[in-house]
Design a protein around this motif. Structure first.
Motif, mmCIF file in Angstrom:
data_model
loop_
_atom_site.group_PDB
_atom_site.id
_atom_site.type_symbol
_atom_site.label_atom_id
_atom_site.label_comp_id
_atom_site.label_asym_id
_atom_site.label_seq_id
_atom_site.Cartn_x
_atom_site.Cartn_y
_atom_site.Cartn_z
ATOM 1 N N ASP A 144 0.823 -1.209 0.000
ATOM 2 C CA ASP A 144 0.000 0.000 0.000
ATOM 3 C C ASP A 144 0.856 1.257 0.000
ATOM 4 O OD1 ASP A 144 -2.437 -1.406 0.086
ATOM 5 O OD2 ASP A 144 -2.326 -1.595 2.273
ATOM 6 N N GLU A 145 2.180 1.087 0.057
ATOM 7 C CA GLU A 145 3.111 2.220 0.124
ATOM 8 C C GLU A 145 4.038 2.213 -1.091
ATOM 9 O OE1 GLU A 145 2.818 4.457 2.434
ATOM 10 O OE2 GLU A 145 1.335 3.393 3.647
ATOM 11 N N VAL A 146 3.433 2.263 -2.274
ATOM 12 C CA VAL A 146 4.214 2.102 -3.504
ATOM 13 C C VAL A 146 5.276 3.184 -3.648
ATOM 14 C CG1 VAL A 146 4.102 2.110 -6.023
ATOM 15 C CG2 VAL A 146 2.361 0.876 -4.697
ATOM 16 N N ARG A 147 4.890 4.444 -3.488
ATOM 17 C CA ARG A 147 5.861 5.519 -3.711
ATOM 18 C C ARG A 147 6.990 5.471 -2.685
ATOM 19 N NH1 ARG A 147 5.937 9.593 -6.919
ATOM 20 N NH2 ARG A 147 3.731 9.304 -7.458
ATOM 21 N N ALA A 148 6.655 5.253 -1.419
ATOM 22 C CA ALA A 148 7.685 5.220 -0.379
ATOM 23 C C ALA A 148 8.658 4.072 -0.603
ATOM 24 C CB ALA A 148 7.033 5.114 0.998
ATOM 25 N N LEU A 149 8.142 2.895 -0.920
ATOM 26 C CA LEU A 149 9.019 1.751 -1.146
ATOM 27 C C LEU A 149 9.821 1.925 -2.429
ATOM 28 C CD1 LEU A 149 7.362 0.620 1.184
ATOM 29 C CD2 LEU A 149 7.314 -1.579 0.006
ATOM 30 N N GLY A 150 9.196 2.515 -3.441
ATOM 31 C CA GLY A 150 9.924 2.787 -4.676
ATOM 32 C C GLY A 150 11.104 3.709 -4.444
ATOM 33 N N ASN A 151 10.905 4.742 -3.654
ATOM 34 C CA ASN A 151 12.002 5.667 -3.360
ATOM 35 C C ASN A 151 13.085 4.987 -2.537
ATOM 36 O OD1 ASN A 151 10.973 7.893 -4.764
ATOM 37 N ND2 ASN A 151 9.720 8.540 -3.020
ATOM 38 N N GLN A 152 12.690 4.067 -1.647
ATOM 39 C CA GLN A 152 13.687 3.301 -0.896
ATOM 40 C C GLN A 152 14.547 2.458 -1.831
ATOM 41 O OE1 GLN A 152 11.037 1.601 2.459
ATOM 42 N NE2 GLN A 152 13.132 1.397 3.199
ATOM 43 N N LEU A 153 13.899 1.809 -2.792
ATOM 44 C CA LEU A 153 14.656 0.984 -3.741
ATOM 45 C C LEU A 153 15.583 1.842 -4.591
ATOM 46 C CD1 LEU A 153 11.814 -1.477 -4.815
ATOM 47 C CD2 LEU A 153 13.861 -2.062 -3.502
ATOM 48 N N ILE A 154 15.081 2.974 -5.043
ATOM 49 C CA ILE A 154 15.921 3.868 -5.858
ATOM 50 C C ILE A 154 17.150 4.306 -5.073
ATOM 51 C CG2 ILE A 154 16.009 6.156 -6.932
ATOM 52 C CD1 ILE A 154 13.019 5.721 -7.697
ATOM 53 N N SER A 155 16.958 4.658 -3.800
ATOM 54 C CA SER A 155 18.084 5.111 -2.979
ATOM 55 C C SER A 155 19.079 3.993 -2.695
ATOM 56 C CB SER A 155 17.573 5.706 -1.665
ATOM 57 O OG SER A 155 16.979 4.707 -0.859
#
Length: 234
Positions: A144-155
Motif C-alpha cells: 500500500d506504500e508504492v511511492r515510499a518503497l519505490g524511493n527506498q529501492l531507488i536510494s
C-alpha cells in the motif's frame, strides 16, 4: 540487477515440492522440515511453509533462452495447462521485445517463462528442460506504500526501468532494462494478466546483487539490509 534468491510461502508445501522437482524437473538444492530450495539457473527459489490461514500467491518470471521459447512452451504444455488471455496462450511484449507464456503452480502462483530477445542469450541445446532456465527475472512486491518503497529501492541502487516516474496505481518495473530482471512494485487489487487473480500482500524475501536483502512482511512493509557473505548462495 541480478536476482540471486527469492523466498516465497505456500500453504501446500508438499505439492509445490512435487510439482517443481518431480514434475518439472528442477534441481533440488535443499530440503528441511520447513521448506525447500530449487536451482533456477543463476537464481534460487525457496518455498517455505506458511502457517497461517491465508493462501499466499505471487507472480514471478523466469528468463529462458531466446531460441528455446517454442520448445519451452511445448515442454510446459506436456506437463500442465497453460493459462490464457484473450484466448491466446502466449503474448509478445513490444516494449520489452519479449515473448511469454504463463501457468499456475499448486500454490496459485502466476508463473511466467519469458524470452527477452534483446538481453537473453541463445542456448546450444535444441530441446528445453528446467535446467535451461537462466534466472528468476521478475518477482512482485505488492504494498500500500508504492511511492515510499519505490524511493527506498531507488536510494539503494534499484532504479525504475528507463528512468520512468513511479506510478502509485500501476506496475513499476524496478531495475535496469539492459539486465532483464525486475522487481514488480505495485498496489493491491491489480489483476495479473493471464489469470483472474488480483495482486495481494504476502510476505517474501529477495536477495539481489549478492549484497541486498529485501524483505516484505504480511502488511506490505519493506525492510532492506545487507546480506552476509555467501547468504545469497546458502
Amino acid at each position: 540487477m541480478i536476482i540471486n534468491k527469492v523466498t516465497l510461502y505456500s500453504h501446500v508445501w508438499d505439492e509445490m515440492r512435487s510439482f517443481y522437482v518431480d514434475v518439472l524437473g528442477f534441481e533440488l538444492l535443499l530440503q528441511t522440515d520447513d521448506g525447500f530450495e530449487i536451482k533456477a539457473g543463476e537464481s534460487m527459489l525457496e518455498i517455505k511453509k506458511y502457517h497461517h490461514k491465508e493462501k499466499p500467491f505471487y507472480h514471478f518470471a523466469m528468463n529462458i533462452p531466446i531460441n528455446l521459447f517454442t520448445s519451452a512452451k511445448a515442454w510446459a504444455k506436456s506437463k500442465m495447462e497453460l493459462t490464457r488471455e484473450d484466448d491466446d496462450d502466449e503474448v509478445y511484449f513490444s516494449f520489452s521485445d519479449a515473448h511469454s507464456f504463463y501457468f499456475l503452480d499448486p500454490s496459485g502462483n502466476i508463473v511466467e517463462f519469458i524470452s527477452r530477445y534483446s538481453v537473453s542469450p541463445e542456448s546450444e541445446v535444441e530441446s528445453f528442460s528446467a535446467q535451461d532456465v537462466l534466472c528468476i527475472s521478475e518477482i512482485n512486491i505488492t504494498t500500500d506504500e508504492v511511492r515510499a518503497l519505490g524511493n527506498q529501492l531507488i536510494s539503494n541502487g534499484v532504479p525504475v526501468r528507463k528512468g520512468e516516474a513511479i506510478s502509485e496505481d500501476g506496475l513499476n518495473f524496478m531495475g535496469e532494462h539492459e539486465a532483464g530482471s525486475f522487481l514488480l512494485l505495485g498496489p493491491r487489487k491489480r489483476r495479473w494478466i493471464f489469470s483472474d487473480k488480483e495482486s495481494e500482500i504476502f510476505p517474501l524475501s529477495i536477495v539481489i546483487n549478492q549484497k541486498l536483502e529485501i524483505s516484505l512482511d504480511g502488511e506490505g512493509f519493506m525492510k532492506l539490509k545487507p546480506v552476509k557473505h555467501n547468504q545469497a548462495n546458502s
